[in-house]
Design an enzyme around this catalytic site. Structure first.
Site, PDB file in Angstrom:
ATOM      1  N   GLY A  73      11.484  21.290 -16.701  1.00 57.12           N
ATOM      2  CA  GLY A  73      10.970  19.920 -16.724  1.00 57.12           C
ATOM      3  C   GLY A  73       9.694  19.645 -15.988  1.00 57.12           C
ATOM      4  O   GLY A  73       9.106  18.571 -16.170  1.00 57.12           O
ATOM      5  N   GLU A 112      14.917  26.825 -15.358  1.00 56.46           N
ATOM      6  CA  GLU A 112      14.595  27.028 -16.779  1.00 56.46           C
ATOM      7  C   GLU A 112      13.253  26.392 -17.121  1.00 56.46           C
ATOM      8  O   GLU A 112      13.191  25.481 -17.947  1.00 56.46           O
ATOM      9  CB  GLU A 112      15.671  26.359 -17.650  1.00 56.46           C
ATOM     10  N   PRO A 113      12.170  26.810 -16.494  1.00 56.76           N
ATOM     11  CA  PRO A 113      10.888  26.172 -16.801  1.00 56.76           C
ATOM     12  C   PRO A 113      10.311  26.634 -18.140  1.00 56.76           C
ATOM     13  O   PRO A 113      10.435  27.804 -18.494  1.00 56.76           O
ATOM     14  CB  PRO A 113       9.980  26.616 -15.649  1.00 56.76           C
ATOM     15  N   ARG A 172       2.411  17.186 -31.237  1.00 62.09           N
ATOM     16  CA  ARG A 172       2.709  16.313 -30.101  1.00 62.09           C
ATOM     17  C   ARG A 172       2.050  14.939 -30.167  1.00 62.09           C
ATOM     18  O   ARG A 172       2.699  13.939 -29.835  1.00 62.09           O
ATOM     19  CB  ARG A 172       2.394  17.008 -28.773  1.00 62.09           C
ATOM     20  N   CYS A 214      -1.887  14.392 -45.198  1.00 65.04           N
ATOM     21  CA  CYS A 214      -1.908  13.080 -45.840  1.00 65.04           C
ATOM     22  C   CYS A 214      -0.977  12.094 -45.152  1.00 65.04           C
ATOM     23  O   CYS A 214       0.046  11.679 -45.722  1.00 65.04           O
ATOM     24  CB  CYS A 214      -1.531  13.253 -47.300  1.00 65.04           C
ATOM     25  N   GLU A 215      -1.285  11.758 -43.928  1.00 70.85           N
ATOM     26  CA  GLU A 215      -0.509  10.787 -43.152  1.00 70.85           C
ATOM     27  C   GLU A 215      -1.458  10.167 -42.150  1.00 70.85           C
ATOM     28  O   GLU A 215      -2.224  10.895 -41.502  1.00 70.85           O
ATOM     29  CB  GLU A 215       0.570  11.488 -42.310  1.00 70.85           C
TER      30      GLU A 215
END
Ligand code: LLP
Length: 425
Positions: free
Chosen positions: A247, A284-285, A323, A353-354
């Protein structure tokens, strides 16, 4: 510009007006491999890892790289060779770790929805721990382990109900998230786990969210978890390891997360003060090990001035860099070979196409068609979340090590994208 580093990016810098990663000119990478292409700095990954290792000096800690952040085999190889284990969330990730030379005993298996087939595959290989997220999962894992004549090593992911103060989509430790076992049910769930013959309780874990930029949520979560360890052990179930998840955030745009070593000095001081300093620890990086080690190089296809907005249309898109579309995330965008002269306010957008296919909005850039841009902080959750939307082949990837450039993933061809499909005859 001369040897100018960019904020948060110690391994890329302008040298004689051209952007370099380690000793390699990124313009040469784009010319040799085409665009879009992801380039990762091995030194940047190892120095991010070294920050954690410094923080943990003299302690018993297993760093399990959360490979969902970037699961290229060569990236996994870098971390496996540096002694890391892996945090996986699927049978596919398990297969990748093995293909990259990782050790099964250093694997922890997270995720709310493991299938029986995945449990079996992981049990047969002898992974280190299953991070179990519900009572129902405990029962199924017990069943699968019994059918194989094995005992599954388990840890329960406990939801500490701490606000990580990050984007809601990547906040995971609050009540109302699908993740983990509620804090108040944890002791009872541990008693159930300890009573199941196919399970061996080995640890406890939590993961409160991602892109966390403050120490306080971690300190609070640690307090909550240590309270629970005391309660669980009083109830008669010993806890061998404590896993604090991943995190830790990175600097995307002036963000100021604590450095990994500073954060862990603070956390270890708390652990010591509470008498848990001698315990086996795990973390757990993901993002903090790879995020700022990578860039995505992309060519400008067209400049499209408009009445309300000017657009810079590039050859990378939301399928390569999801992202911004998914979380309105900010990635710095810089020219690989800056031009002299004035910049213009423009939106950097892809060919998909968005309208959601934007990579950067309202950026000041001085660019022309044919220029190469670098989208920064693209080492985590970019390639690993990429898709073939619009039948766009996925980008190539290279690993840079000093002066060397290794191709670590071929660019996908159109044929690659539909090779598993069948016409109906
Ligand atoms: N452990 C568990 C159980 C996780 O779910 C995650 C990330 C990690 C570790 C690693 O977290 P990190 O150190 O990378 O923050 N796609 C989003 C991020 C999703 C994170 C999911 N879980 C993004 O692009 O921001």
């Amino acid at each position: 510009m001369n040897a100018n580093t960019l904020p948060g990016q110690p391994h890329i810098a302008y040298q004689a007006n051209t952007l370099c990663m380690e000793s390699v000119k990124l313009a040469d990478v784009a010319a040799q491999f085409g665009t879009p292409v992801f380039a990762y700095s091995k030194a940047a990954m190892l120095s991010a890892l070294a920050a954690y290792q410094r923080g943990f000096a003299g302690r018993q800690v297993q760093i399990c790289y959360a490979m969902k952040a970037n699961s290229n085999l060569a990236v996994l190889q870098v971390f496996a060779n540096a002694g890391c284990g892996f945090d996986i969330v699927s049978g596919g990730e398990l297969a990748r770790v093995l293909a990259a030379g990782g050790t099964p005993e250093k694997i922890i298996f997270s995720g709310v929805g493991k299938t029986r087939a995945e449990m079996k595959q992981a049990l047969e290989l002898g992974i280190g721990c299953f991070n179990v997220e519900s009572e129902a999962e405990l029962e199924v894992l017990n069943d699968v382990a019994m059918s194989l004549g094995k005992k599954a090593p388990v840890s329960l992911r406990v939801n500490p109900n701490v606000d990580p103060k990050t984007h809601p989509y990547i906040s995971t430790g609050l009540k109302g998230n699908k993740f983990g076992v509620a804090h108040e049910n944890a002791v009872q769930t541990y008693l159930r786990a300890a009573a199941l013959p196919g399970l061996a309780v080995v640890g406890i874990d939590c993961h409160i969210g991602s892109q966390i930029t403050e120490a306080t949520p971690y300190l609070d979560a640690m307090d909550r978890i240590l309270d629970l360890v005391a309660d669980i052990e009083t109830a008669g179930v010993p806890i061998h390891h404590i896993d604090f998840g991943g995190g830790l955030g990175i600097d995307y745009n002036g963000d100021t997360p604590p450095a990994a070593d500073t954060l862990w000095q603070q956390l270890l001081a708390k652990l010591d003060a509470r008498g848990y300093g001698h315990r086996q620890l795990m973390i757990e990086p993901g993002r903090s090990l790879v995020g700022n080690a990578g860039v995505c190089l992309t060519d400008v296809l067209f400049m499209k001035p408009g009445e309300q907005k000017n657009f810079c249309i590039i050859d990378a898109a939301m399928n390569d860099l999801p992202r911004p579309a998914m979380y309105q995330a900010f990635h710095q965008i810089v020219p690989v070979s800056p031009r002299a002269g004035a910049s213009t306010l423009l939106d950097v957008v892809g060919p998909v196409c968005e309208s959601g296919d934007w990579i950067g909005r309202d950026r000041q850039l001085n660019v022309q068609a044919g220029d190469t841009l670098a989208v920064l902080s693209a080492g985590a959750y970019c390639m690993s979340m990429s898709s073939n939307y619009n039948t766009r082949g996925r980008a190539a990837e290279v690993l840079i090590d000093g002066q060397q450039v290794h191709l670590i993933r071929n660019r996908e061809t159109a044929h690659d994208t539909f090779q598993g499909e069948h016409l109906v005859t």
